[in-house]
Design a protein around this motif. Structure first.
Motif, PDB file in Angstrom:
ATOM      1  N   LEU A   1      10.527   7.643 -32.774  1.00  0.00           N
ATOM      2  CA  LEU A   1      10.052   8.330 -33.984  1.00  0.00           C
ATOM      3  C   LEU A   1      10.841   8.004 -35.254  1.00  0.00           C
ATOM      4  O   LEU A   1      10.646   8.658 -36.270  1.00  0.00           O
ATOM      5  CB  LEU A   1      10.004   9.848 -33.789  1.00  0.00           C
ATOM      6  CG  LEU A   1       8.729  10.413 -33.158  1.00  0.00           C
ATOM      7  CD1 LEU A   1       8.762  11.940 -33.178  1.00  0.00           C
ATOM      8  CD2 LEU A   1       7.470   9.929 -33.870  1.00  0.00           C
ATOM      9  N   ILE A   2      11.708   6.999 -35.211  1.00  0.00           N
ATOM     10  CA  ILE A   2      12.317   6.554 -36.467  1.00  0.00           C
ATOM     11  C   ILE A   2      11.230   5.851 -37.272  1.00  0.00           C
ATOM     12  O   ILE A   2      10.566   4.951 -36.771  1.00  0.00           O
ATOM     13  CB  ILE A   2      13.496   5.601 -36.213  1.00  0.00           C
ATOM     14  CG1 ILE A   2      14.632   6.340 -35.496  1.00  0.00           C
ATOM     15  CG2 ILE A   2      14.009   5.014 -37.527  1.00  0.00           C
ATOM     16  CD1 ILE A   2      15.829   5.466 -35.186  1.00  0.00           C
TER      17      ILE A   2
ATOM     18  N   ARG B   1      13.068  15.650 -33.042  1.00  0.00           N
ATOM     19  CA  ARG B   1      12.801  15.112 -34.389  1.00  0.00           C
ATOM     20  C   ARG B   1      11.632  15.838 -35.042  1.00  0.00           C
ATOM     21  O   ARG B   1      11.678  16.151 -36.238  1.00  0.00           O
ATOM     22  CB  ARG B   1      12.528  13.605 -34.314  1.00  0.00           C
ATOM     23  CG  ARG B   1      13.761  12.774 -33.954  1.00  0.00           C
ATOM     24  CD  ARG B   1      13.459  11.287 -34.006  1.00  0.00           C
ATOM     25  NE  ARG B   1      13.266  10.826 -35.366  1.00  0.00           N
ATOM     26  CZ  ARG B   1      14.232  10.330 -36.139  1.00  0.00           C
ATOM     27  NH1 ARG B   1      15.470  10.238 -35.683  1.00  0.00           N
ATOM     28  NH2 ARG B   1      13.966   9.922 -37.365  1.00  0.00           N
ATOM     29  N   ARG B   2      10.580  16.102 -34.277  1.00  0.00           N
ATOM     30  CA  ARG B   2       9.421  16.783 -34.862  1.00  0.00           C
ATOM     31  C   ARG B   2       9.742  18.211 -35.285  1.00  0.00           C
ATOM     32  O   ARG B   2       9.133  18.748 -36.212  1.00  0.00           O
ATOM     33  CB  ARG B   2       8.261  16.771 -33.872  1.00  0.00           C
ATOM     34  CG  ARG B   2       7.614  15.390 -33.720  1.00  0.00           C
ATOM     35  CD  ARG B   2       6.444  15.409 -32.773  1.00  0.00           C
ATOM     36  NE  ARG B   2       5.762  14.120 -32.745  1.00  0.00           N
ATOM     37  CZ  ARG B   2       5.519  13.427 -31.645  1.00  0.00           C
ATOM     38  NH1 ARG B   2       5.900  13.894 -30.453  1.00  0.00           N
ATOM     39  NH2 ARG B   2       4.891  12.266 -31.706  1.00  0.00           N
ATOM     40  N   ALA B   3      10.710  18.823 -34.593  1.00  0.00           N
ATOM     41  CA  ALA B   3      11.064  20.206 -34.910  1.00  0.00           C
ATOM     42  C   ALA B   3      11.833  20.317 -36.221  1.00  0.00           C
ATOM     43  O   ALA B   3      11.766  21.356 -36.886  1.00  0.00           O
ATOM     44  CB  ALA B   3      11.879  20.807 -33.770  1.00  0.00           C
ATOM     45  N   LYS B   4      12.555  19.260 -36.593  1.00  0.00           N
ATOM     46  CA  LYS B   4      13.397  19.399 -37.781  1.00  0.00           C
ATOM     47  C   LYS B   4      13.211  18.323 -38.842  1.00  0.00           C
ATOM     48  O   LYS B   4      13.826  18.397 -39.906  1.00  0.00           O
ATOM     49  CB  LYS B   4      14.870  19.453 -37.368  1.00  0.00           C
ATOM     50  CG  LYS B   4      15.418  18.204 -36.713  1.00  0.00           C
ATOM     51  CD  LYS B   4      16.881  18.420 -36.315  1.00  0.00           C
ATOM     52  CE  LYS B   4      17.506  17.190 -35.689  1.00  0.00           C
ATOM     53  NZ  LYS B   4      18.912  17.424 -35.299  1.00  0.00           N
ATOM     54  N   LEU B   5      12.364  17.323 -38.561  1.00  0.00           N
ATOM     55  CA  LEU B   5      12.130  16.270 -39.540  1.00  0.00           C
ATOM     56  C   LEU B   5      10.661  16.211 -39.929  1.00  0.00           C
ATOM     57  O   LEU B   5       9.790  16.283 -39.061  1.00  0.00           O
ATOM     58  CB  LEU B   5      12.561  14.910 -38.975  1.00  0.00           C
ATOM     59  CG  LEU B   5      14.038  14.783 -38.582  1.00  0.00           C
ATOM     60  CD1 LEU B   5      14.282  13.433 -37.927  1.00  0.00           C
ATOM     61  CD2 LEU B   5      14.937  14.958 -39.791  1.00  0.00           C
ATOM     62  N   PRO B   6      10.350  16.082 -41.212  1.00  0.00           N
ATOM     63  CA  PRO B   6       8.955  16.068 -41.649  1.00  0.00           C
ATOM     64  C   PRO B   6       8.271  14.740 -41.360  1.00  0.00           C
ATOM     65  O   PRO B   6       8.898  13.672 -41.407  1.00  0.00           O
ATOM     66  CB  PRO B   6       9.058  16.306 -43.159  1.00  0.00           C
ATOM     67  CG  PRO B   6      10.401  15.754 -43.524  1.00  0.00           C
ATOM     68  CD  PRO B   6      11.289  16.007 -42.339  1.00  0.00           C
ATOM     69  N   ASP B   7       6.986  14.798 -41.064  1.00  0.00           N
ATOM     70  CA  ASP B   7       6.170  13.604 -40.874  1.00  0.00           C
ATOM     71  C   ASP B   7       5.895  12.993 -42.244  1.00  0.00           C
ATOM     72  O   ASP B   7       5.317  13.655 -43.115  1.00  0.00           O
ATOM     73  CB  ASP B   7       4.854  13.991 -40.189  1.00  0.00           C
ATOM     74  CG  ASP B   7       3.957  12.795 -39.905  1.00  0.00           C
ATOM     75  OD1 ASP B   7       4.223  11.695 -40.427  1.00  0.00           O
ATOM     76  OD2 ASP B   7       2.968  12.979 -39.173  1.00  0.00           O
TER      77      ASP B   7
END
Length: 350
Positions: A121-122, A235-241
């Protein structure tokens, strides 16, 4: 887009908003889509653009556009993925530089070739990965790198660079350094990247978020797919898409300090998140430092600090590159004032 007689895919007066994950406004006078080494050579032979300055753009996940670039913009769109070789101790896989990084990670797992799961997901492309020496959750691209092919922007020759030639550092490589430092910044276009996935596979789990997952699930021997799923969930819990909220991922590098500096900060702020490095120095969590200075959720103009992760700056809608830079500098001054540490941006600011 138009196809010139030379077969180059060219756009004039092209908006770059969709070519940078921050969604910042900028216009390229000339945008050339690079689909292979031959396209670079065709461009270099072009009577108008061959000698013009060039700006290489991959997935646009590591750039902050503050103005319209005057250079000819090269959008790297080289496709392809394949297993190059398999030995007793590794799989060697190759990707076109235009392939999406996360898709490449998922593809290797789908084929039974683990080793990249910590970097799921990087955002960005495979070709940009060695430039930045991307990394996450205890693993860096340099740990899995084999070699790459790049086309020289002066001679048009394709060259192959191995691990040593790339001079990897923390979020750094020879491709980020200018000629004065013996670097290749702006001097070549990466077209293919090869990665070495070692056998037997061993999980990389020495990172706080992953340790928490092991404790929560009771699974202390996760397989590669489980690590991949954990990393994606974290990553999905704390980083925006970026497709929903414009951003360039982690905006600042985690600073590395001496043991003495770290102990001094711990004495004042016992909860600072830190990791010891093999050389005895310490890596501090930049997001924690920013949050401790009260920046999480704050906004300057239309640029803001993400509510769930202070390390991420976001486009709240209609932000300009100048607003992003103003916010970043304010954060840097704040962190330096409190901790005496200068945060260094990860993205290239143009």
């Amino acid at each position: 887009m138009s196809l010139a007689p030379s077969a180059l895919a060219i756009e004039q007066a092209a908006s770059l908003r969709d070519y940078n994950t921050f969604g910042l406004p900028a216009v390229a006078r000339t945008l050339v889509h690079i689909r292979g080494d031959a396209d670079v050579r065709r461009l270099l032979e072009h009577p108008e653009w061959g000698m013009a300055p060039k700006l290489v753009l991959g997935g646009g996940s590591n750039i902050v556009l503050t103005r319209d670039p005057q250079a000819v913009v090269l959008h790297v769109a080289v496709a392809g993925r394949r297993l190059v070789a398999e030995t007793d101790d590794a799989w060697i896989v190759e990707f076109g530089a235009g392939e999406r990084w996360h898709d490449a990670v998922a593809w290797t797992l789908d084929n039974g070739w683990p080793g990249l799961e910590n970097m799921a997901l990087i955002p960005g492309t495979v070709g940009a990965a060695p430039v930045q020496n991307i990394g996450a959750y205890g693993l860096e691209l340099a740990d899995r790198f084999h070699s790459l092919d790049a086309v020289d922007l002066i001679t048009g020759r394709t060259v192959t660079l191995d691990h040593a030639a790339c001079r990897f550092g923390y979020r750094d490589s020879v491709f980020k350094r200018d000629a004065a430092e013996g670097g290749l910044a702006g001097k070549s276009v990466i077209t293919r990247v090869r990665l070495r996935l070692p056998k037997p596979w061993q999980p990389v789990l020495g990172y706080l978020d992953l340790e928490r997952r092991m404790a929560e699930t009771g699974n202390h021997q996760p397989d590669a797919r489980t690590v991949f799923d954990w990393v994606c969930a974290i990553r999905r819990a704390k980083l925006p898409d970026p497709a929903v909220i414009g951003n360039a991922g982690s905006f600042f590098k985690n600073p590395v300090v001496s043991a003495e500096q770290c102990h001094d900060i711990i004495a004042r702020d016992p909860h600072v998140v830190h990791y010891v490095l093999p050389d005895g120095r310490f890596k501090l969590a930049a997001g924690w430092l920013i949050d401790a200075c009260g920046w999480k959720g704050k906004t300057i103009g239309h640029a803001g600090v993400y509510e769930k992760q202070a390390l991420v700056l976001v486009n709240r809608g209609g932000a300009t590159g100048a607003e992003v830079v103003t916010l970043a500098r304010a954060i840097q001054e704040s962190v330096y004032g409190r901790f005496g540490i200068r945060l260094e941006p990860e993205p290239v600011i143009l």
